[in-house]
Scaffold this motif. Structure first.
Motif, PDB file in Angstrom:
ATOM      1  N   ALA A 313       0.856  -1.188   0.000  1.00  0.00           N
ATOM      2  CA  ALA A 313       0.000   0.000   0.000  1.00  0.00           C
ATOM      3  C   ALA A 313       0.889   1.234   0.000  1.00  0.00           C
ATOM      4  O   ALA A 313       1.986   1.238   0.574  1.00  0.00           O
ATOM      5  CB  ALA A 313      -0.919   0.005   1.219  1.00  0.00           C
ATOM      6  N   ALA A 314       0.412   2.289  -0.645  1.00  0.00           N
ATOM      7  CA  ALA A 314       1.189   3.520  -0.733  1.00  0.00           C
ATOM      8  C   ALA A 314       1.449   4.074   0.663  1.00  0.00           C
ATOM      9  O   ALA A 314       0.573   4.086   1.519  1.00  0.00           O
ATOM     10  CB  ALA A 314       0.422   4.549  -1.578  1.00  0.00           C
ATOM     11  N   GLN A 315       2.687   4.538   0.867  1.00  0.00           N
ATOM     12  CA  GLN A 315       3.098   5.149   2.129  1.00  0.00           C
ATOM     13  C   GLN A 315       2.957   4.210   3.320  1.00  0.00           C
ATOM     14  O   GLN A 315       2.888   4.661   4.461  1.00  0.00           O
ATOM     15  CB  GLN A 315       2.292   6.440   2.387  1.00  0.00           C
ATOM     16  N   GLN A 316       2.894   2.902   3.069  1.00  0.00           N
ATOM     17  CA  GLN A 316       2.788   1.916   4.142  1.00  0.00           C
ATOM     18  C   GLN A 316       3.977   0.957   4.066  1.00  0.00           C
ATOM     19  O   GLN A 316       4.501   0.702   2.982  1.00  0.00           O
ATOM     20  CB  GLN A 316       1.483   1.114   4.014  1.00  0.00           C
ATOM     21  N   PRO A 317       4.428   0.423   5.204  1.00  0.00           N
ATOM     22  CA  PRO A 317       5.527  -0.555   5.156  1.00  0.00           C
ATOM     23  C   PRO A 317       5.152  -1.756   4.299  1.00  0.00           C
ATOM     24  O   PRO A 317       3.985  -2.137   4.215  1.00  0.00           O
ATOM     25  CB  PRO A 317       5.694  -0.960   6.631  1.00  0.00           C
ATOM     26  N   GLN A 318       6.152  -2.351   3.644  1.00  0.00           N
ATOM     27  CA  GLN A 318       5.931  -3.521   2.825  1.00  0.00           C
ATOM     28  C   GLN A 318       6.549  -4.743   3.507  1.00  0.00           C
ATOM     29  O   GLN A 318       7.567  -4.626   4.189  1.00  0.00           O
ATOM     30  CB  GLN A 318       6.543  -3.321   1.439  1.00  0.00           C
ATOM     31  N   TYR A 319       5.908  -5.896   3.324  1.00  0.00           N
ATOM     32  CA  TYR A 319       6.331  -7.110   4.014  1.00  0.00           C
ATOM     33  C   TYR A 319       6.406  -8.267   3.030  1.00  0.00           C
ATOM     34  O   TYR A 319       5.625  -8.337   2.081  1.00  0.00           O
ATOM     35  CB  TYR A 319       5.358  -7.457   5.142  1.00  0.00           C
ATOM     36  N   SER A 320       7.332  -9.172   3.287  1.00  0.00           N
ATOM     37  CA  SER A 320       7.459 -10.362   2.452  1.00  0.00           C
ATOM     38  C   SER A 320       6.348 -11.351   2.765  1.00  0.00           C
ATOM     39  O   SER A 320       5.754 -11.322   3.843  1.00  0.00           O
ATOM     40  CB  SER A 320       8.823 -11.027   2.689  1.00  0.00           C
ATOM     41  N   ASP A 321       6.058 -12.239   1.820  1.00  0.00           N
ATOM     42  CA  ASP A 321       5.045 -13.280   2.041  1.00  0.00           C
ATOM     43  C   ASP A 321       5.512 -14.243   3.129  1.00  0.00           C
ATOM     44  O   ASP A 321       6.715 -14.440   3.337  1.00  0.00           O
ATOM     45  CB  ASP A 321       4.784 -14.056   0.749  1.00  0.00           C
ATOM     46  N   PHE A 322       4.554 -14.842   3.811  1.00  0.00           N
ATOM     47  CA  PHE A 322       4.863 -15.775   4.896  1.00  0.00           C
ATOM     48  C   PHE A 322       4.081 -17.062   4.663  1.00  0.00           C
ATOM     49  O   PHE A 322       2.877 -17.019   4.411  1.00  0.00           O
ATOM     50  CB  PHE A 322       4.473 -15.165   6.244  1.00  0.00           C
ATOM     51  N   GLU A 323       4.775 -18.199   4.733  1.00  0.00           N
ATOM     52  CA  GLU A 323       4.121 -19.485   4.542  1.00  0.00           C
ATOM     53  C   GLU A 323       4.109 -20.262   5.851  1.00  0.00           C
ATOM     54  O   GLU A 323       5.100 -20.282   6.589  1.00  0.00           O
ATOM     55  CB  GLU A 323       4.844 -20.302   3.456  1.00  0.00           C
ATOM     56  N   MET A 324       2.971 -20.900   6.133  1.00  0.00           N
ATOM     57  CA  MET A 324       2.807 -21.643   7.369  1.00  0.00           C
ATOM     58  C   MET A 324       1.834 -22.785   7.138  1.00  0.00           C
ATOM     59  O   MET A 324       1.193 -22.874   6.085  1.00  0.00           O
ATOM     60  CB  MET A 324       2.266 -20.737   8.477  1.00  0.00           C
ATOM     61  N   VAL A 325       1.724 -23.668   8.113  1.00  0.00           N
ATOM     62  CA  VAL A 325       0.736 -24.740   8.102  1.00  0.00           C
ATOM     63  C   VAL A 325      -0.085 -24.634   9.376  1.00  0.00           C
ATOM     64  O   VAL A 325       0.478 -24.560  10.476  1.00  0.00           O
ATOM     65  CB  VAL A 325       1.407 -26.128   8.025  1.00  0.00           C
ATOM     66  N   VAL A 326      -1.397 -24.600   9.249  1.00  0.00           N
ATOM     67  CA  VAL A 326      -2.275 -24.567  10.414  1.00  0.00           C
ATOM     68  C   VAL A 326      -2.379 -25.981  10.990  1.00  0.00           C
ATOM     69  O   VAL A 326      -2.752 -26.915  10.284  1.00  0.00           O
ATOM     70  CB  VAL A 326      -3.668 -24.036  10.034  1.00  0.00           C
ATOM     71  N   GLU A 327      -2.031 -26.130  12.256  1.00  0.00           N
ATOM     72  CA  GLU A 327      -2.046 -27.435  12.888  1.00  0.00           C
ATOM     73  C   GLU A 327      -3.456 -27.798  13.352  1.00  0.00           C
ATOM     74  O   GLU A 327      -4.290 -26.929  13.600  1.00  0.00           O
ATOM     75  CB  GLU A 327      -1.074 -27.444  14.075  1.00  0.00           C
ATOM     76  N   ASP A 328      -3.684 -29.087  13.519  1.00  0.00           N
ATOM     77  CA  ASP A 328      -5.025 -29.577  13.861  1.00  0.00           C
ATOM     78  C   ASP A 328      -5.507 -29.061  15.211  1.00  0.00           C
ATOM     79  O   ASP A 328      -6.681 -28.773  15.387  1.00  0.00           O
ATOM     80  CB  ASP A 328      -5.043 -31.110  13.862  1.00  0.00           C
ATOM     81  N   TYR A 337       6.720 -10.027  11.564  1.00  0.00           N
ATOM     82  CA  TYR A 337       7.239  -9.594  10.264  1.00  0.00           C
ATOM     83  C   TYR A 337       8.302  -8.519  10.438  1.00  0.00           C
ATOM     84  O   TYR A 337       8.201  -7.648  11.299  1.00  0.00           O
ATOM     85  CB  TYR A 337       6.125  -8.983   9.408  1.00  0.00           C
ATOM     86  N   HIS A 338       9.307  -8.575   9.571  1.00  0.00           N
ATOM     87  CA  HIS A 338      10.221  -7.465   9.352  1.00  0.00           C
ATOM     88  C   HIS A 338       9.732  -6.701   8.127  1.00  0.00           C
ATOM     89  O   HIS A 338       9.177  -7.301   7.204  1.00  0.00           O
ATOM     90  CB  HIS A 338      11.647  -7.976   9.083  1.00  0.00           C
ATOM     91  N   GLU A 339       9.963  -5.401   8.117  1.00  0.00           N
ATOM     92  CA  GLU A 339       9.645  -4.657   6.907  1.00  0.00           C
ATOM     93  C   GLU A 339      10.524  -5.149   5.765  1.00  0.00           C
ATOM     94  O   GLU A 339      11.695  -5.472   5.955  1.00  0.00           O
ATOM     95  CB  GLU A 339       9.856  -3.161   7.116  1.00  0.00           C
ATOM     96  N   LYS A 340       9.929  -5.230   4.573  1.00  0.00           N
ATOM     97  CA  LYS A 340      10.676  -5.669   3.397  1.00  0.00           C
ATOM     98  C   LYS A 340      11.739  -4.637   3.059  1.00  0.00           C
ATOM     99  O   LYS A 340      11.468  -3.436   3.041  1.00  0.00           O
ATOM    100  CB  LYS A 340       9.728  -5.841   2.207  1.00  0.00           C
ATOM    101  N   ARG A 341      12.922  -5.131   2.834  1.00  0.00           N
ATOM    102  CA  ARG A 341      14.010  -4.239   2.451  1.00  0.00           C
ATOM    103  C   ARG A 341      13.811  -3.787   1.007  1.00  0.00           C
ATOM    104  O   ARG A 341      13.763  -4.599   0.095  1.00  0.00           O
ATOM    105  CB  ARG A 341      15.364  -4.944   2.613  1.00  0.00           C
ATOM    106  N   ARG A 342      13.679  -2.505   0.840  1.00  0.00           N
ATOM    107  CA  ARG A 342      13.406  -1.972  -0.495  1.00  0.00           C
ATOM    108  C   ARG A 342      14.616  -2.168  -1.407  1.00  0.00           C
ATOM    109  O   ARG A 342      15.760  -2.027  -0.996  1.00  0.00           O
ATOM    110  CB  ARG A 342      13.034  -0.491  -0.420  1.00  0.00           C
ATOM    111  N   SER A 343      14.351  -2.465  -2.658  1.00  0.00           N
ATOM    112  CA  SER A 343      15.419  -2.718  -3.622  1.00  0.00           C
ATOM    113  C   SER A 343      15.844  -1.414  -4.296  1.00  0.00           C
ATOM    114  O   SER A 343      15.014  -0.647  -4.766  1.00  0.00           O
ATOM    115  CB  SER A 343      14.932  -3.706  -4.690  1.00  0.00           C
ATOM    116  N   TRP A 344      17.159  -1.170  -4.315  1.00  0.00           N
ATOM    117  CA  TRP A 344      17.695   0.034  -4.949  1.00  0.00           C
ATOM    118  C   TRP A 344      18.602  -0.344  -6.130  1.00  0.00           C
ATOM    119  O   TRP A 344      19.529   0.381  -6.479  1.00  0.00           O
ATOM    120  CB  TRP A 344      18.504   0.834  -3.922  1.00  0.00           C
ATOM    121  N   TRP A 345      18.290  -1.481  -6.790  1.00  0.00           N
ATOM    122  CA  TRP A 345      19.154  -1.940  -7.874  1.00  0.00           C
ATOM    123  C   TRP A 345      19.247  -0.929  -9.008  1.00  0.00           C
ATOM    124  O   TRP A 345      20.307  -0.766  -9.625  1.00  0.00           O
ATOM    125  CB  TRP A 345      18.653  -3.277  -8.416  1.00  0.00           C
TER     126      TRP A 345
END
Length: 373
Positions: A313-328, A337-345
């Protein structure tokens, strides 16, 4: 409750073997001193710590001034007891009480009104930050001592039982020999909801600047005597319940709560989230103010990978996707979450091109050669 981190987000501080150290502390410490949540490996490189299910846990970062003050005092008391039993290895002693941030501290209030503190991600820090070894929270500016005083017919109400209503539990207290209860330091504007069961009273203490003692007069005004005739209570016959009349079992759908928080423990609230399983297009959710989303039976495919994507979202921190498994048998999760490190390539590429161009100019000038681009 399970608190989860991706393994890339944490740096281990314990070199002697995590499980080995935990087992040793379990033998050395009394149960109340073992404030270290149990670690276990999760799906796909997830590190997770489990908090006992029988309580409702809150992050220290989300507590109010009243709770934070109590948690700090309890943590320092328990830590002092634990350090006495961990021998002379100062580096290890510091490591086990180290956490990535104060957001890794969780607390609950037991039915008897005691604060219980536990550490998640203990023995770890964030890769680019120094670990937290003590709670650094301090009382806000303007905090002042706050005491409630109860009187009846001009006399202090000694040893009067009262209840303090908190967000998740009710705390039971007893007034001292002066009919008073000290609540620590609170900030003007803070409110406490106080119940006096013996008088069927619910009172609100609101802290105002400069006032340290708040007096509640529970004197009951005498009323003129009126005789009220006693009316017998009719007896309602009970109907024996036959096996055919047994209550029908009601099926309750499963609801899984997942709270999304930043590395400081503060909730990632009011953000659009996409939930994907088994390659489907995803289910859209919106986190509430506390950073929570709720998944029902229709949203879950038991045992399969769940990918949580916080939409940019504009002007909002960005986050990487997170994968998990919901246990029974686990319906309560916290994902850190850590904020996504912005790419300056693109900036690096531009600088490289400028450097090449400048080098070309210098070489051309040195050779007295016309410059062509």
């Amino acid at each position: 409750m399970k608190v989860q981190f991706h393994h890339n987000e944490l740096r281990p501080l314990i070199k002697e073997g995590y499980d080995k150290v935990y087992d040793a502390m379990s033998r050395l410490m009394a149960p109340e001193e073992l404030i270290f949540a149990k670690w276990e490996a999760g799906f796909g490189g997830i590190l997770q710590w489990t908090l006992p299910k029988e309580y409702e846990w809150r992050s220290f970062s989300q507590g109010d001034n009243y709770d934070k003050q109590a948690v700090v005092n309890e943590f320092m008391r328990i830590k002092g007891l634990g350090l006495q039993k961990l021998g002379s290895n100062e580096r290890l002693k510091q490591a086990v009480y180290s956490i990535p941030s104060e957001g890794s501290i969780y607390y609950t209030i037991t039915p008897d009104g005691k604060y219980h503190v536990m550490l998640t991600a203990w023995g770890y820090s964030f890769p680019t930050q120094s670990p937290i070894t003590d709670i650094t929270w301090v009382l806000p500016a303007g905090s002042q001592d706050t005491t409630a005083r109860f009187i009846e017919n001009g006399n202090p109400m000694v040893n009067l039982p009262i209840k303090i209503h908190r967000k998740v539990v009710v705390l039971n207290h007893t007034l001292d020999e002066n009919g008073e209860k000290y609540f620590g330091k609170l900030v003007p504007g803070d409110e406490l909801l106080i119940e006096v069961p013996s008088h069927n009273k619910m009172l609100t203490l609101k802290v105002v600047p400069g006032q340290l003692v708040y007096t509640f007069d529970l004197t009951i005004a005498q009323q003129p005597y009126h005789h009220t005739p006693t009316i017998p209570t009719p007896t309602i016959p009970t109907v024996p319940q036959s096996p055919d009349n047994e209550p029908e079992e009601i099926f309750v759908d499963r609801t899984v709560k997942i709270q999304l928080v930043g590395c400081d423990g503060k909730p990632i609230g009011n953000r659009a989230v996409n939930i994907m399983q088994r390659g489907n297009a995803g289910v859209g959710k919106l986190t509430d103010a506390s950073g929570c989303i709720y998944l029902g039976n229709d949203d879950l495919a038991a045992g399969s990978t769940l990918k949580i994507q916080i939409k940019d979202a504009a002007q909002q921190p960005q986050y990487s996707d997170f994968e998990m498994v919901v246990e029974d048998k686990e319906d309560d999760y916290v994902i850190v979450y850590h904020e996504k490190r912005r790419s300056w390539w693109w900036l690096y590429l531009l600088l490289i091109l400028v450097a090449i161009a400048l080098a070309y100019v210098v070489i051309a000038l040195a050779a007295n050669t016309p410059i062509h681009f």
